[in-house]
Design an enzyme around this catalytic site. Structure first.
Site, mmCIF file in Angstrom:
data_model
loop_
_atom_site.group_PDB
_atom_site.id
_atom_site.type_symbol
_atom_site.label_atom_id
_atom_site.label_comp_id
_atom_site.label_asym_id
_atom_site.label_seq_id
_atom_site.Cartn_x
_atom_site.Cartn_y
_atom_site.Cartn_z
ATOM 1 N N HIS A 1 -9.440 -3.929 9.816
ATOM 2 C CA HIS A 1 -9.121 -3.819 8.345
ATOM 3 C C HIS A 1 -9.701 -5.118 7.625
ATOM 4 O O HIS A 1 -10.160 -4.823 6.568
ATOM 5 C CB HIS A 1 -7.931 -3.314 8.055
ATOM 6 C CG HIS A 1 -7.689 -1.943 7.933
ATOM 7 N ND1 HIS A 1 -8.609 -1.130 7.230
ATOM 8 C CD2 HIS A 1 -6.489 -1.327 8.235
ATOM 9 C CE1 HIS A 1 -8.047 0.235 7.384
ATOM 10 N NE2 HIS A 1 -6.827 0.135 8.031
ATOM 11 N N GLY B 1 2.828 2.582 10.731
ATOM 12 C CA GLY B 1 2.924 1.784 12.078
ATOM 13 C C GLY B 1 2.433 0.408 11.651
ATOM 14 O O GLY B 1 3.016 -0.450 12.295
ATOM 15 N N GLU C 1 -5.597 -3.073 12.430
ATOM 16 C CA GLU C 1 -5.036 -3.744 11.565
ATOM 17 C C GLU C 1 -6.136 -4.929 11.089
ATOM 18 O O GLU C 1 -6.511 -5.259 10.239
ATOM 19 C CB GLU C 1 -3.586 -4.073 11.489
ATOM 20 C CG GLU C 1 -2.699 -3.176 11.605
ATOM 21 C CD GLU C 1 -2.817 -1.691 10.673
ATOM 22 O OE1 GLU C 1 -3.331 -2.061 9.474
ATOM 23 O OE2 GLU C 1 -2.630 -0.890 10.880
ATOM 24 N N GLU D 1 -9.987 3.814 6.114
ATOM 25 C CA GLU D 1 -9.119 4.575 7.269
ATOM 26 C C GLU D 1 -9.894 5.395 8.399
ATOM 27 O O GLU D 1 -9.700 5.224 9.595
ATOM 28 C CB GLU D 1 -7.783 5.393 6.840
ATOM 29 C CG GLU D 1 -6.861 4.576 6.060
ATOM 30 C CD GLU D 1 -6.487 3.414 6.492
ATOM 31 O OE1 GLU D 1 -6.381 3.133 7.854
ATOM 32 O OE2 GLU D 1 -5.753 2.594 5.952
ATOM 33 N N GLU E 1 1.109 -1.266 -0.135
ATOM 34 C CA GLU E 1 0.157 -0.057 0.067
ATOM 35 C C GLU E 1 0.863 1.277 0.154
ATOM 36 O O GLU E 1 1.866 1.107 0.808
ATOM 37 C CB GLU E 1 -0.881 0.127 1.304
ATOM 38 C CG GLU E 1 -1.780 1.164 1.177
ATOM 39 C CD GLU E 1 -2.906 1.022 2.380
ATOM 40 O OE1 GLU E 1 -2.969 0.563 3.186
ATOM 41 O OE2 GLU E 1 -3.709 2.088 2.376
ATOM 42 N N GLU F 1 -2.325 -4.005 6.887
ATOM 43 C CA GLU F 1 -3.454 -4.732 7.007
ATOM 44 C C GLU F 1 -3.614 -5.999 5.871
ATOM 45 O O GLU F 1 -4.696 -6.567 5.791
ATOM 46 C CB GLU F 1 -4.593 -4.098 7.002
ATOM 47 C CG GLU F 1 -5.283 -3.722 5.772
ATOM 48 C CD GLU F 1 -4.776 -2.046 5.728
ATOM 49 O OE1 GLU F 1 -3.888 -1.480 6.171
ATOM 50 O OE2 GLU F 1 -5.420 -1.499 4.681
ATOM 51 N N ASN F 2 -2.286 -6.362 5.263
ATOM 52 C CA ASN F 2 -2.537 -7.327 4.294
ATOM 53 C C ASN F 2 -3.195 -8.614 4.656
ATOM 54 O O ASN F 2 -3.138 -9.191 5.744
ATOM 55 C CB ASN F 2 -0.953 -7.858 3.916
ATOM 56 C CG ASN F 2 -0.035 -6.851 4.265
ATOM 57 O OD1 ASN F 2 -0.113 -5.927 3.152
ATOM 58 N ND2 ASN F 2 1.098 -6.864 4.952
HETATM 59 N N1 TRP Z 1 -3.155 1.082 5.757
HETATM 60 C C1 TRP Z 1 -2.082 0.936 6.768
HETATM 61 C C2 TRP Z 1 -2.986 1.398 7.704
HETATM 62 O O1 TRP Z 1 -3.536 2.300 8.041
HETATM 63 C C3 TRP Z 1 -1.314 2.247 6.412
HETATM 64 C C4 TRP Z 1 0.098 1.977 6.050
HETATM 65 C C5 TRP Z 1 1.148 1.134 6.302
HETATM 66 C C6 TRP Z 1 0.677 2.492 4.900
HETATM 67 N N2 TRP Z 1 2.134 1.205 5.541
HETATM 68 C C7 TRP Z 1 1.909 2.079 4.851
HETATM 69 C C8 TRP Z 1 0.308 3.799 3.816
HETATM 70 C C9 TRP Z 1 2.933 2.622 3.662
HETATM 71 C C10 TRP Z 1 1.205 4.050 2.857
HETATM 72 C C11 TRP Z 1 2.540 3.401 2.714
HETATM 73 O O2 TRP Z 1 -3.250 0.533 8.537
HETATM 74 ZN ZN ZN Z 2 -5.527 1.586 8.483
#
Ligand code: TRP
Ligand code: ZN
Length: 865
Positions: free
Chosen positions: A307, A267, A304, A326, A128, A270-271
């Protein structure tokens, strides 16, 4: 063919209105990885299906990739070309095909931490928002969903553990190599793909879902760290149970894995079925993690996990819809953490964060609606506005319809859009229909940026004694949005009756839906005490002229804890702003109110600790037209010293009571530690000669990190011998623990000492400092930009240091570099001399050749103002 990395960045602006559905869908993907730290071969097979009527070629996005071979339906294929970094495959009149492409990548050279990269000899991914295109050619847009089969092979000794999304369906060995085949049955966008290969140990547990599915849980970390994963595991199980109970959402695979990685831009991620975390949000034990760290682990694990439904099962159509997943997921994790601990304290913390991070963003050159209209680099839009204001927008809907109807709305949303890539509009419509509410005007919260201002005033009809609440709203102009329409602002309000003349006092939910509004309150003999925006029901700034006496009364008597907190904060702010503006400071009302609040400390120490804390320097600055950082620091310290001295006996009593054991993580124990930290800070602000010794005693005797770090941070502000000794002891003890060493950098950059900028410059040259680790960068430079008077040092040394950092970091990690720019963009709020220096530094950044798109966008928008 051109080498993608040599293509100069063209600042292309992407517009929300230009969205078109994908011309090719990719129902199935097979990936094959031959793993190596500095050379990984990737073979991808995309089954593609044409959705357009015309014979458009297949466009596959790439970033730094070179195709080593292209095959279509098994045959070598020559009808392809590169368009910049993208691969265009001409498939003639085919309506479906299997397109195979081979590439090779170097994970060790990937310092951006996007795509496939190496961290401590381990391989991991971050896709992401647009990282998948750094691994394989792909449409790489969230509305293209595929079922993935992932095979990976690599050296058994280097990569004993091989993980991907879904379930491991086969594995085997070939000489010194081994391989694994993973299948994820749930179609997902490429940004949710993940792969991990490395030498990891696992903490295993399990969770049985509502319908009886047994889910194996695994938290994977480096050898030696497994005994610090217990809190994360408990948080995961609590999250799974909570999402079933509160949202009716069950987990949908037999396996749920989490991997902790030291080098990570954000942080966590959420894969699907394989969350990847920054180690700081997984590892915790009392010796190394503070109570705040523990809460961070719990909140991010929950975020996560949540998500899986709000983000994965229902994903985003395009990145303009980012707040769909988000904002909603932050609201969900906030609600969860509130349920696990103290709801009022959690609300205070969330609002404090919103005011510290989002309000300034909304008031500055980078202001944008929670659903932006355009961007150059999507990584720049993972903002407090999209996340935290986004959560407030969801919260307002929940407040207006109540929990049962809100649940009907979310049930409809999940049922209607399961398996789809949805929009913010889809969410609002589902709440409208499911909850039975008209949100027509409310939708403005998605399109209008800027924090609305509400003024409130009570008028009295002299003849009848009837009281009327007059409300007015205005939404400030923001870049690209000069004129705003009135918004729908839900305000929880109560007018307290002091003499019993009014009768029953009921809280009302006032829906302020126009520029001006008069709300009849009924008759009160004496002026009612106005409690407004209770629970922070709307993310607005309320201007309400209330005297010190009224605020003190509310701070003591309001039955809404958040409103009690607000009243005391407002009293402190009024006092401080008056003092900074040159009025003679009168500390008495604040001291009395703090004393009254402290009286309730036995019953609720956590709330009291939050309530008696002075507003931050930055928040005081936000109340002023022109921020005067030096006067703010001086007057805040003066008030702190006055409260410290006037209530010295109280602070000493709190400290004398001793701390609960560090292993006690109940809200009450956390609250007592928090209050002790506040007491120590007040005491240290007085001339009391024994304060450093007292702090050093707490530091040395602490049985956990909360007390140890608080004492160290308090000492770090001063210039005692104890400060030097404590910093040295802390460093020697924790120099091998990067997470704790971050704290050592951080407390020094937070210091109120006048030489902090110089200290930070020196620390940047420390052997343990590195630009390669985002946590380390944030612990030093992020802490500095949060230190208002230091960052805004009158000679501009703070600005220069941050600009130097951005310039040095951009070639390595543009995402993290770009995050350091917004503080330089607040120049409009400062005096001319400071503003000129801030702009000069932004200009110096922009003059660098080969600047990333991330930094170019943030710096150029910041300079424009
Ligand atoms: N989707 C992730 C979250 O909010 C955010 C995220 C994690 C992200 N790593 C990233 C966004 C790298 C952009 C680039 O839980
Ligand atoms: Zn998120």
């Amino acid at each position: 063919m051109t080498d993608a990395s040599s293509t100069p960045p063209v600042p292309v602006t992407i517009h929300r209105g230009d969205y078109r559905p994908p011309e090719w869908q990719v129902p199935d993907i097979a990936l094959d990885f031959a793993l190596g730290i500095d050379a990984t071969r990737v073979s991808s097979a995309l089954s593609v299906v044409r959705h357009a009527d015309t014979m458009v070629p297949l466009v596959l996005r790439g970033d730094g990739l070179t195709p080593l071979g292209v095959r279509v339906d098994g045959e070598g294929w020559n009808d392809w070309r590169m368009d910049g970094s993208d691969l265009i495959v001409d498939l003639g009149d085919r309506t479906a095909a299997t397109v195979e492409v081979d590439t090779a990548i170097d994970p060790a050279a990937n310092t951006q931490l996007m795509g496939l990269y190496a961290s401590n000899a381990m391989l991991c991914t971050q896709c992401e928002a647009e990282g998948f295109r750094r691994i394989a050619f792909h449409p790489d847009r969230p509305d293209v969903l595929s079922r993935y089969k992932v095979r990976m092979a690599g050296d058994k000794a280097a990569f004993p553990v091989l993980l991907s999304n879904g379930n491991c369906v086969a594995s085997g060995e070939e000489g010194s190599d081994h391989w694994a085949l993973w299948e994820d049955p749930w179609p997902k966008p490429a940004y949710l793909f993940a792969l991990v290969a490395g030498d990891l140990v696992v903490n295993r547990d399990s969770f049985t879902t509502l319908s009886g599915r047994k889910v194996d849980l695994g938290i994977w970390v480096r050898a030696g760290d497994a005994d610090r994963t217990g809190h994360a595991m408990q948080a995961l199980k609590n999250s799974m149970a909570w999402d079933e109970r509160v949202y009716g959402r069950e987990y949908d695979l037999d396996l749920f894995n989490i991997v902790a990685v030291s080098d990570f831009n954000m942080g966590a991620m959420e894969n699907k079925g394989l969350n990847i975390f920054n180690t700081r949000y997984i590892l915790a034990d009392p010796d190394t993690a503070t109570d705040v760290d523990y809460d961070g682990v719990e909140g991010v694990v929950a975020h996560e996990y949540f998500h899986n439904w709000s983000g994965n099962r229902v994903t985003c159509r395009d990145w303009f819809q980012l707040s769909l997943k988000e904002g909603f997921t932050v609201f969900r994790d906030q609600s969860f953490s509130a349920a696990m601990g103290s709801p009022p304290v959690k609300r205070i913390e969330d609002v404090r964060l919103l005011r510290a991070a989002q309000f300034p963003e909304d008031a500055g050159p980078l202001a944008h609606p929670i659903r932006p209209d355009s961007y150059q680099e999507i990584s720049n839009f993972y903002t407090a506005t999209v996340y935290n204001k986004g959560a407030e927008i969801i919260r307002m809907m929940a407040t207006m319809v109540g929990p049962e109807r809100f649940r009907k709305g979310t049930d409809l949303y999940f049922a209607r859009h399961d398996g789809e890539a949805a929009t913010c509009e889809d969410f609002v419509r589902a709440i409208e229909e499911g909850a039975g509410v008209d949100l027509k005007q409310f939708r403005l919260w998605y399109s209008q940026a800027g924090t609305p201002r509400v003024t409130a005033r009570i008028d009295t009809d002299a003849a009848t004694g009837e009281r009327t609440l007059h409300l007015a709203q205005s939404v400030p102009a923001t870049p690209g949005q000069p004129d705003k329409a009135p918004m729908l602002i839900p305000l929880r309000i109560k007018a307290f009756d002091l003499d019993g003349s009014h009768g029953a006092e009921e809280e009302a939910l006032v829906l302020l839906d126009r520029a001006d509004m008069a709300v009849p309150l009924g008759s009160y003999r004496s002026r009612p005490m106005l409690s407004i925006n209770r629970g922070f029901s709307a993310p607005v700034i309320v201007d309400c002229a209330r005297e010190a006496g009224e605020l003190a009364w509310l701070a003591a008597h309001d039955d809404d804890p958040f409103a009690r907190y607000e009243a005391l904060q407002q009293l402190m702010l009024d006092t401080l702003v008056a003092a900074v503006s040159g009025d003679k400071a009168d500390h008495r009302a604040v001291i009395d109110a703090v004393a009254t609040t402290l009286g309730g400390r036995a019953a609720d120490p956590a709330f009291v600790a939050e309530a008696v804390l002075l507003p931050s320097e930055a928040f005081i600055g936000d109340q002023m037209v022109v921020v005067d950082p030096d006067a703010i620091r001086r007057e805040r310290l003066a008030l702190q010293a006055a409260i410290g001295a006037a209530l010295e006996a109280e602070w000493r009593a709190i400290l004398a009571e001793g701390a609960p054991p560090a292993t006690d993580l109940t809200p009450a124990a956390k609250g007592r530690r928090r209050l002790r930290g506040v007491a120590l800070a007040y005491l240290a602000a007085t001339p009391a000669a024994d304060a450093p010794a007292l702090a050093f005693g707490i530091f040395s005797g602490a049985d956990g990190m909360t007390e140890r770090q608080t004492a160290l941070a308090t000492l770090a502000h001063g210039d005692s011998d104890e400060r030097v000794a404590a910093l040295d002891i802390f460093y020697q003890r924790y120099r091998d623990n990067p997470f704790v060493l971050d704290k050592w950098f951080q407390v020094q950059a937070w210091s109120l000492r006048p030489d902090t900028v110089d200290a930070v410059r020196e620390l940047a040259g420390h052997p343990d400092f590195t630009l390669s680790n985002p946590n380390r960068v944030r612990s030093l430079y992020g802490a500095l930009t949060g230190n208002q008077a230091a960052f805004h040092r009158a000679d501009g040394a703070g600005y220069r240091l941050i600009a130097d950092l951005v310039i040095a970091l951009d070639p390595k990690n543009p995402q993290t570099a770009a995050k350091m720019i917004p503080p330089l963009g607040r120049w409009k709020r400062f005096d001319e001399a400071r503003a000129a220096m801030m702009k000069a530094e932004l200009g110096r950044i922009l003059a660098q050749p080969g600047l990333s798109r991330d930094v170019t966008e943030q710096a150029s928008k910041s300079l424009l103002g």
